[in-house]
Motif scaffolding. Structure first.
Motif, mmCIF file in Angstrom:
data_model
loop_
_atom_site.group_PDB
_atom_site.id
_atom_site.type_symbol
_atom_site.label_atom_id
_atom_site.label_comp_id
_atom_site.label_asym_id
_atom_site.label_seq_id
_atom_site.Cartn_x
_atom_site.Cartn_y
_atom_site.Cartn_z
ATOM 1 N N GLY A 190 36.881 4.247 13.340
ATOM 2 C CA GLY A 190 37.544 4.848 12.187
ATOM 3 C C GLY A 190 39.029 4.583 12.102
ATOM 4 N N GLU A 191 39.676 5.308 11.194
ATOM 5 C CA GLU A 191 41.102 5.090 10.914
ATOM 6 C C GLU A 191 41.993 5.378 12.117
ATOM 7 O OE1 GLU A 191 41.010 6.170 6.104
ATOM 8 O OE2 GLU A 191 41.982 7.521 7.527
ATOM 9 N N THR A 192 41.574 6.278 12.970
ATOM 10 C CA THR A 192 42.402 6.643 14.125
ATOM 11 C C THR A 192 42.069 5.822 15.366
ATOM 12 O OG1 THR A 192 40.874 8.388 14.808
ATOM 13 C CG2 THR A 192 42.670 9.026 13.318
ATOM 14 N N ALA A 193 41.244 4.788 15.215
ATOM 15 C CA ALA A 193 40.729 4.067 16.380
ATOM 16 C C ALA A 193 41.839 3.542 17.288
ATOM 17 C CB ALA A 193 39.823 2.920 15.927
ATOM 18 N N GLU A 194 42.778 2.822 16.729
ATOM 19 C CA GLU A 194 43.826 2.228 17.562
ATOM 20 C C GLU A 194 44.704 3.309 18.185
ATOM 21 O OE1 GLU A 194 46.022 -0.861 15.720
ATOM 22 O OE2 GLU A 194 44.249 -2.072 15.244
ATOM 23 N N ARG A 195 45.002 4.353 17.439
ATOM 24 C CA ARG A 195 45.829 5.434 17.980
ATOM 25 C C ARG A 195 45.085 6.166 19.097
ATOM 26 N NH1 ARG A 195 47.608 10.720 16.572
ATOM 27 N NH2 ARG A 195 46.288 10.915 14.723
ATOM 28 N N PHE A 196 43.774 6.304 18.945
ATOM 29 C CA PHE A 196 43.011 6.992 19.984
ATOM 30 C C PHE A 196 42.934 6.140 21.251
ATOM 31 C CE2 PHE A 196 40.068 9.684 22.038
ATOM 32 C CZ PHE A 196 39.989 10.860 21.311
ATOM 33 N N THR A 197 42.787 4.823 21.115
ATOM 34 C CA THR A 197 42.736 3.977 22.309
ATOM 35 C C THR A 197 44.083 3.990 23.032
ATOM 36 O OG1 THR A 197 43.262 1.997 20.992
ATOM 37 C CG2 THR A 197 40.935 2.455 21.408
ATOM 38 N N GLU A 198 45.176 4.001 22.280
ATOM 39 C CA GLU A 198 46.502 4.073 22.909
ATOM 40 C C GLU A 198 46.671 5.394 23.650
ATOM 41 O OE1 GLU A 198 48.811 1.686 23.212
ATOM 42 O OE2 GLU A 198 47.232 0.421 22.336
ATOM 43 N N PHE A 199 46.200 6.463 23.050
ATOM 44 C CA PHE A 199 46.261 7.771 23.710
ATOM 45 C C PHE A 199 45.431 7.751 24.992
ATOM 46 C CE2 PHE A 199 44.033 11.863 24.327
ATOM 47 C CZ PHE A 199 45.121 12.647 24.697
ATOM 48 N N ALA A 200 44.231 7.184 24.928
ATOM 49 C CA ALA A 200 43.363 7.128 26.106
ATOM 50 C C ALA A 200 44.018 6.342 27.237
ATOM 51 C CB ALA A 200 42.018 6.508 25.731
ATOM 52 N N LYS A 201 44.655 5.230 26.893
ATOM 53 C CA LYS A 201 45.345 4.424 27.915
ATOM 54 C C LYS A 201 46.469 5.228 28.564
ATOM 55 C CE LYS A 201 44.385 0.009 25.613
ATOM 56 N NZ LYS A 201 44.973 -1.088 24.788
ATOM 57 N N SER A 202 47.185 5.993 27.759
ATOM 58 C CA SER A 202 48.286 6.795 28.291
ATOM 59 C C SER A 202 47.791 7.906 29.211
ATOM 60 C CB SER A 202 49.113 7.397 27.153
ATOM 61 O OG SER A 202 48.437 8.484 26.535
ATOM 62 N N CYS A 203 46.497 8.244 29.084
ATOM 63 C CA CYS A 203 45.896 9.268 29.945
ATOM 64 C C CYS A 203 45.291 8.664 31.209
ATOM 65 C CB CYS A 203 44.805 10.023 29.188
ATOM 66 S SG CYS A 203 45.390 10.995 27.793
ATOM 67 N N GLY A 204 45.368 7.338 31.332
ATOM 68 C CA GLY A 204 44.811 6.682 32.500
ATOM 69 C C GLY A 204 43.329 6.416 32.438
ATOM 70 N N VAL A 205 42.747 6.470 31.243
ATOM 71 C CA VAL A 205 41.319 6.164 31.088
ATOM 72 C C VAL A 205 41.082 4.700 31.461
ATOM 73 C CG1 VAL A 205 39.424 5.971 29.428
ATOM 74 C CG2 VAL A 205 40.962 7.938 29.346
ATOM 75 N N GLU A 206 40.031 4.458 32.249
ATOM 76 C CA GLU A 206 39.771 3.124 32.778
ATOM 77 C C GLU A 206 39.665 2.061 31.690
ATOM 78 O OE1 GLU A 206 36.384 2.923 35.340
ATOM 79 O OE2 GLU A 206 36.946 4.730 36.452
ATOM 80 N N GLN A 207 38.980 2.387 30.601
ATOM 81 C CA GLN A 207 38.653 1.379 29.599
ATOM 82 C C GLN A 207 38.704 1.982 28.199
ATOM 83 O OE1 GLN A 207 35.358 -2.163 29.550
ATOM 84 N NE2 GLN A 207 34.611 -0.139 30.018
ATOM 85 N N SER A 208 39.384 1.298 27.260
ATOM 86 C CA SER A 208 39.458 1.752 25.874
ATOM 87 C C SER A 208 39.035 0.596 24.979
ATOM 88 C CB SER A 208 40.884 2.182 25.522
ATOM 89 O OG SER A 208 41.293 3.252 26.344
ATOM 90 N N LEU A 209 38.015 0.827 24.175
ATOM 91 C CA LEU A 209 37.423 -0.229 23.362
ATOM 92 C C LEU A 209 37.363 0.196 21.903
ATOM 93 C CD1 LEU A 209 34.460 -0.935 25.804
ATOM 94 C CD2 LEU A 209 36.577 -2.267 25.624
ATOM 95 N N LEU A 210 37.329 -0.789 21.016
ATOM 96 C CA LEU A 210 37.241 -0.534 19.580
ATOM 97 C C LEU A 210 35.861 -0.915 19.064
ATOM 98 C CD1 LEU A 210 40.694 -2.010 18.450
ATOM 99 C CD2 LEU A 210 40.090 0.407 18.615
ATOM 100 N N ALA A 211 35.408 -0.201 18.051
ATOM 101 C CA ALA A 211 34.144 -0.522 17.378
ATOM 102 C C ALA A 211 34.323 -0.277 15.887
ATOM 103 C CB ALA A 211 33.002 0.321 17.924
ATOM 104 N N THR A 212 33.640 -1.050 15.073
ATOM 105 C CA THR A 212 33.803 -0.932 13.620
ATOM 106 C C THR A 212 32.748 -0.039 12.987
ATOM 107 O OG1 THR A 212 32.512 -2.958 13.347
ATOM 108 C CG2 THR A 212 34.917 -3.176 13.396
#
Length: 449
Positions: free
Chosen positions: A379-401
């Motif tokens: 969705g619209e927040t996909a990239e922002r959510f992956t950046e947030f996940a990375k900042s939390c130390g999540v092992e892997q952040s991926l996008l899907a359409t």
């Protein structure tokens, strides 16, 4: 149906159609009131308006005429979604008119005893749990309100040996005056709907309408773990039944790792419970207390707790597949709901999240992201959510359409014993008309695995 003569000859203005307006207008008309309906939508193509006109009810569409109140009304019944800032409602308040929602009508006419459930979160799950407990316990329950049929429609046909289980929102309760359920449940309170109510104080005030008219013959089940709830119910007159997941409550219902306790005594083993999550344990305690007070046998309660896996789209168990446990929490349209969902699991979680961009922060999730192995963002927040996940130390952040892609990616990223969880933390309207449709698409994609 009781109190059927009090509306004869009364002039009632019903503002807003949809389900509640249609139900209220039809009921009042049958009870002998002189009903006029006002809807913001134009009359042309308005099937609901046409249905009421065929009954002889006057319908005024296309807006709210400034002189409408000059016609003299005894009562206004408004659609719960219409805010009090609406110009017509503001005028009515200035004139001192009584402004109700259809829930007030339901309370006035119902022969059935009413159990009303309100709170910021957990209303639907608590309502559903309780309905099933009462149904298995042969207590003849009826379900109404946000979760089912309009309350006044159910109340019109309810019998005195039945029990109406009513999910009541703050929007509905704000428009009540004499509403008095025999059992009231207040699940919790968090900041929500402040754009409608204006402040937390006004929001809480609306919620407390569920218990204000109760007497010592009635019961109020409330969240003892929230100070704002605990302190706000102190002045209520009903018999108070606190619930707690934080320690034994001798005068109410509580739980620890091993037992649900009723009045301080072990009642049901927590091993019986199928529904995961501490927030769901709160819902279970509230529903169990109401079932006990209604006379349900322990076996009926145990039957539900050992089989109930969640309301559709609310931490709904979908299936187990190749060692993965999959849950649909599409109803999680804010961070609070997603926080509760991910906190429910001790095993690693593959989280599918994202949706409509409203600019809201995800920071509330940060303390709970340690258990997230992978984020699949949509969705619209996909990239922002992956950046947030990375900042939390999540092992892997991926996008899907698409949802199908998201489920496929989530499964490929998972291992045995992982949880795959759809809990978007965002509204659905960027890609789907509703969270229900989003959840259905998720379930469909899971089954295609």
């Amino acid at each position: 149906m009781k109190n059927t003569e009090q509306f004869i000859g009364k002039r009632v203005l019903v503002v807003g159609l949809a389900k509640s307006g249609m139900a209220a207008a039809g009921l009042l008309h049958r009870l002998g009131a002189e009903v006029i309906v006002n809807d913001a939508r134009p009359l042309e193509g308005n099937e609901e308006a046409a249905t009421l006109q065929a009954l002889g009810i006057e319908v005024i569409g296309g807006g709210h005429p400034s002189d409408l109140l000059e016609r003299g009304f005894d009562i206004i019944v408004k659609n719960p979604g219409i805010p009090y800032s609406n110009s017509l409602i503001t005028q009515a308040l200035e004139r001192g008119l009584r402004i109700w929602t259809e829930v007030e009508l339901a309370g006035l006419i119902s022969e059935a005893s009413i159990i009303a459930i309100t709170g910021s979160n957990g209303k639907t799950t608590t309502t559903t749990l309780l309905y099933h407990m009462l149904n298995i316990g042969k207590k003849k329950p009826l379900i109404a309100g946000n979760i089912g049929t309009v309350a006044c429609t159910v109340a019109e046909k309810a019998k005195n040996d039945e029990v109406m289980v009513l999910e009541a929102s703050s929007f509905q309760l704000a428009g009540t005056e004499n509403f008095k359920p025999h059992i009231a449940i207040f699940t919790n309170l968090y900041d929500a709907h402040l754009d409608y109510h204006g402040s937390t104080t006004e929001y809480l005030d609306a919620k407390l309408q569920v218990a204000r008219n109760q007497t010592a013959e009635d019961f109020l089940i409330y969240n003892n773990d929230q100070e704002i709830v605990r302190s706000s119910v102190e002045t209520m007159h009903a018999q108070k039944i606190p619930f707690s997941t934080e320690g034994k409550v001798v005068e109410g219902i509580s739980a620890d790792e091993e037992w649900i306790y009723w009045l301080g005594e072990p009642f049901i083993s927590t091993k019986e419970i199928k529904l995961p999550g501490r927030h769901n344990l709160e819902n279970i305690l509230a529903a169990t207390a109401a079932a006990i007070l209604t006379g349900c046998k322990k076996t009926a309660i145990e039957n539900v707790l050992s089989s109930f896996t969640g309301v559709r789209h609310r931490m709904q168990f979908v299936r187990e597949f190749n060692g993965r446990t999959i849950y649909n929490d599409s109803k999680a349209t804010n961070t609070l709901a997603t926080k509760s969902a991910i906190s429910s699991f001790k095993q690693p979680v593959i989280l599918i999240a994202g949706g409509l961009e409203r600019g809201h922060s995800f920071e509330e999730l940060r303390p709970h992201m340690n258990n997230i192995r992978t984020v699949v963002a949509i969705g619209e927040t996909a990239e922002r959510f992956t950046e947030f996940a990375k900042s939390c130390g999540v092992e892997q952040s991926l996008l899907a359409t698409t949802m199908e892609d998201a489920v496929k990616v989530a499964y490929e990223s998972s291992s045995e014993d992982d949880v795959i969880l759809l809990s978007p933390s965002c509204a659905s309207w960027d890609q789907y008309p509703s969270f229900e449709i989003r959840g259905d698409q998720f379930i469909h994609a899971v089954m295609k695995l």
